[in-house]
Design an enzyme around this catalytic site. Structure first.
Site, PDB file in Angstrom:
ATOM      1  CG  ASP A  50      65.787  28.779  39.613  1.00 35.05           C
ATOM      2  OD1 ASP A  50      64.846  28.848  40.421  1.00 35.05           O
ATOM      3  OD2 ASP A  50      65.638  28.513  38.402  1.00 35.05           O
ATOM      4  CE1 TYR A  55      64.610  24.988  33.633  1.00 33.27           C
ATOM      5  CE2 TYR A  55      66.214  25.530  35.320  1.00 33.27           C
ATOM      6  CZ  TYR A  55      65.064  25.831  34.629  1.00 33.27           C
ATOM      7  OH  TYR A  55      64.378  26.977  34.933  1.00 33.27           O
ATOM      8  CE  LYS A  84      62.174  27.098  38.378  1.00 34.11           C
ATOM      9  NZ  LYS A  84      63.546  26.796  37.988  1.00 34.11           N
TER      10      LYS A  84
END
Length: 297
Positions: A50, A55, A84
């Site tokens: 994930d 990030y 994402k």
């Protein structure tokens, strides 16, 4: 694929491994640590990774996955990779190019799952699936009302396959989980072990989840760590759970979550720890009309 993995079927027919490796890290930790930790995770048996644009480690994660493909440990199709869409790219015309930017950093042709990081537009996400850049699309941090709005949208082509939210024994999301199950949406739990001491987002006086005496007692009973008890709790509720760590011993330990089972009594004790406590309340979005955490669930 590692036969001891538990898979959860998504509403679009794809399968997601029940345990995932989380790659978020505090800013002060060097990015090279992520490459190292991701390689260790794949070697230990993790197949669900994930990540997210925000990030800022997609290059490092991609490097780790490619090196494990190159040495024959895995094939690309063995890895379930989630990325994402961050809030600054929600304008429909920016969505696909944002995913393409992530794919370029990763050197991948597609992601297995693409999520909207916070509640906004779904339409452009559907185009990413149509283009073959994302096998499945879902959401993150949506409350039940926001999910309802998407599901009731006229002309919805693909309903979100999952909703990734903060979920742990102090905030077990029982109502949201029941709602998601009723709509055939998989709940994915982040911060399942409380959360790292992330100075930027988390109140430093917040309770340390893994120090909880009930978790400690169950850990003793099952001869496991409190972290494994917290992860196992989620799997037995039908939740896909993300385990995040940069430490080799913890990464290797977390994959052992399939080797034991909690009793109904244990589960009841853990349910009793719920206090609707959020480590990550996303205060930066509190004034936004779509702020998801003002509702009960």
């Amino acid at each position: 694929m590692n036969s001891k993995h538990q898979f959860v079927q998504l509403s679009d027919g794809h399968f997601i491994p029940g345990l995932g490796f989380g790659t978020y890290k505090p800013q002060e930790v060097p990015n090279s640590k992520t490459t190292e930790a991701t390689k260790i995770a794949i070697e230990a048996g993790f197949r669900h990774i994930d990540c997210a644009y925000v990030y800022q480690v997609e290059e490092e994660v991609g490097l780790a996955v490619r090196s494990k493909i190159a040495d024959g440990t895995v094939k690309r199709e063995d890895i379930f990779y989630t990325s994402k869409l961050w809030c600054t790219f929600h304008r429909p015309e920016l969505v696909q190019s944002s995913l393409e930017r992530s794919l370029k950093k990763l050197h991948f042709d597609y992601v297995d799952l693409y999520l909207i990081h916070y509640p906004f537009s779904m339409k452009a996400m559907e185009k990413c699936k149509d283009a073959g850049l994302a096998k499945s699309i879902g959401v993150s941090n949506f409350n039940h009302r926001q999910l309802e709005m998407i599901l009731n949208k006229p002309g919805l082509k693909y309903k979100p396959v999952c909703n990734q939210v903060e979920c742990h024994v102090y905030h077990n999301q029982r109502k949201l989980l029941d709602f998601c199950k009723s709509k055939n949406i998989v709940l994915v739990a982040y911060s399942a072990l409380g959360t790292q001491r992330e100075k930027k987002w988390v109140d430093q006086s917040s309770p340390v989840l893994l120090d909880d005496p009930v978790l400690g007692a169950l850990a003793k009973k099952h001869r496991r760590s409190p972290a494994l008890i917290a992860l196992r709790y989620q799997l037995q509720r039908g939740v896909v759970v993300l385990a995040q760590s940069l430490k080799e011993n913890e990464i290797k330990e977390n994959i052992q979550v399939f080797d034991f089972e909690l009793t109904a009594e244990d589960m009841k004790d853990l349910d009793g720890l719920n206090r609707n406590y959020r480590y990550l309340a996303a205060e930066f979005g509190a004034d936004h009309p779509n702020y998801p955490f003002a509702d009960e669930y």
